[in-house]
Design an enzyme around this catalytic site. Structure first.
Site, PDB file in Angstrom:
ATOM      1  N   PHE A 155      23.721  -3.735   8.381  1.00  0.00           N
ATOM      2  CA  PHE A 155      24.083  -3.754   7.104  1.00  0.00           C
ATOM      3  C   PHE A 155      22.591  -2.582   6.084  1.00  0.00           C
ATOM      4  O   PHE A 155      21.568  -2.205   6.355  1.00  0.00           O
ATOM      5  CB  PHE A 155      23.787  -5.012   6.310  1.00  0.00           C
ATOM      6  CG  PHE A 155      24.326  -6.249   6.897  1.00  0.00           C
ATOM      7  CD1 PHE A 155      25.679  -6.365   6.220  1.00  0.00           C
ATOM      8  CD2 PHE A 155      24.123  -6.490   7.809  1.00  0.00           C
ATOM      9  CE1 PHE A 155      26.637  -7.052   6.186  1.00  0.00           C
ATOM     10  CE2 PHE A 155      24.787  -8.089   7.949  1.00  0.00           C
ATOM     11  CZ  PHE A 155      25.595  -8.864   7.092  1.00  0.00           C
ATOM     12  N   ASP A 156      23.925  -1.565   5.565  1.00  0.00           N
ATOM     13  CA  ASP A 156      22.945  -0.771   4.494  1.00  0.00           C
ATOM     14  C   ASP A 156      22.074  -1.616   3.832  1.00  0.00           C
ATOM     15  O   ASP A 156      23.063  -2.934   3.266  1.00  0.00           O
ATOM     16  CB  ASP A 156      24.264  -0.474   4.262  1.00  0.00           C
ATOM     17  CG  ASP A 156      23.826   0.774   2.314  1.00  0.00           C
ATOM     18  OD1 ASP A 156      22.099   1.264   2.938  1.00  0.00           O
ATOM     19  OD2 ASP A 156      24.118   0.670   2.079  1.00  0.00           O
ATOM     20  N   LEU A 157      22.002  -1.027   2.788  1.00  0.00           N
ATOM     21  CA  LEU A 157      20.329  -2.041   1.948  1.00  0.00           C
ATOM     22  C   LEU A 157      21.392  -1.901   0.480  1.00  0.00           C
ATOM     23  O   LEU A 157      22.210  -2.976   0.123  1.00  0.00           O
ATOM     24  CB  LEU A 157      19.372  -2.056   1.872  1.00  0.00           C
ATOM     25  CG  LEU A 157      18.362  -2.955   1.094  1.00  0.00           C
ATOM     26  CD1 LEU A 157      18.731  -4.856   0.991  1.00  0.00           C
ATOM     27  CD2 LEU A 157      16.648  -2.564   1.222  1.00  0.00           C
ATOM     28  N   ASP A 158      20.854  -1.643  -0.228  1.00  0.00           N
ATOM     29  CA  ASP A 158      21.703  -0.086  -1.633  1.00  0.00           C
ATOM     30  C   ASP A 158      22.651  -0.131  -1.837  1.00  0.00           C
ATOM     31  O   ASP A 158      23.388   0.770  -1.138  1.00  0.00           O
ATOM     32  CB  ASP A 158      21.011   1.145  -2.047  1.00  0.00           C
ATOM     33  CG  ASP A 158      19.149   0.549  -2.511  1.00  0.00           C
ATOM     34  OD1 ASP A 158      18.689  -0.918  -2.043  1.00  0.00           O
ATOM     35  OD2 ASP A 158      18.323   1.393  -2.128  1.00  0.00           O
ATOM     36  N   ILE A 177      28.157  -1.718   8.309  1.00  0.00           N
ATOM     37  CA  ILE A 177      28.524  -2.345   6.816  1.00  0.00           C
ATOM     38  C   ILE A 177      27.946  -1.134   5.935  1.00  0.00           C
ATOM     39  O   ILE A 177      26.752  -1.407   5.990  1.00  0.00           O
ATOM     40  CB  ILE A 177      28.818  -3.639   6.116  1.00  0.00           C
ATOM     41  CG1 ILE A 177      29.127  -4.269   7.824  1.00  0.00           C
ATOM     42  CG2 ILE A 177      29.001  -3.758   5.363  1.00  0.00           C
ATOM     43  CD1 ILE A 177      29.383  -5.664   7.985  1.00  0.00           C
TER      44      ILE A 177
END
Length: 219
Positions: A7-10, A162
């Site tokens: 997963f990306d965060l922002d 993602i």
């Protein structure tokens, strides 16, 4: 079988707009520049910070100064001017119950990513949290993903990425990893598809449904 989710965060798990744009405004003020509006600064959300400043014509020295001023604000206050998208924690909990391996792959400095996820009590859902270094190393998403693979000791073929910006899609494509783009963050459907997204989800609910249909049954 894809049992590792990156997963990306922002813009993917949390909405950081307020904290990031206020930190940019702080940097602009310190540099004696015109302070732009929050809306005008949305493009800073997602890409590596150094890249965003340089794309605005900042010299190397000015970029370094801007990042220093950005961190003055962000490290103390900005990182917590943030909120988790509705439904994210329930989705993460369900994925862990299905024995997924979950990872964070962000261009944000890793120390900040750890602090943000701990603040929102999400850190324990992730097997590894990987970001950039404060000295500017490992900012490209492909480099971040490579470090995730190294730390987890997993093949790229077992992963799906993602994220909400083209950098997430391009980084995944570099490693031949399937990429899912989400438009509830800061990238458009067109941006994500042109960068190689195999699926587009417009809401967290749609993302949850896609993961349930496409991957959970395989685990």
């Amino acid at each position: 079988m894809k049992n590792v989710i990156l997963f990306d965060l922002d813009g993917t798990l949390t909405d950081p707009q307020q904290g990031i744009t206020r930190a940019i405004q702080h940097a602009q003020q310190k540099l004696g520049e015109q302070v732009e509006t929050m809306e005008e600064l949305r493009s800073f959300i997602g890409p590596p910070l150094q890249q965003s400043f340089q794309e605005r014509g900042y010299s190397e020295d000015k970029t370094t100064a801007a990042i220093t001023y950005f961190r003055e604000y962000f490290a103390v206050k900005g990182m917590f001017e943030n909120e988790v998208y509705d439904g994210i924690e329930r989705m993460l909990q369900r994925l862990k119950e299905q024995n997924y391996v979950l990872a964070i792959a962000t261009s944000k400095p890793e120390v900040y990513a750890n602090d943000i996820l701990a603040h929102f009590q999400l850190a324990d859902y992730f097997d590894v949290i990987v970001g950039s270094e404060l000295d500017g190393r490992r900012t490209a998403k492909a480099e971040v993903i490579e470090e995730v693979l190294v730390r987890l000791v997993v093949p790229a073929s077992s992963c799906v990425m993602i994220g909400d910006r083209k950098h997430d899609m391009i980084g995944a494509r570099h490693h031949q990893i399937e990429a899912i783009g989400v438009t509830y963050g800061y990238g458009s459907k067109r941006e994500l598809l042109e960068a190689g997204a195999s699926h587009i989800c417009n809401t967290v609910h749609e993302l949850n449904q896609l993961l349930e249909k496409a991957y959970v049954s395989e685990v």
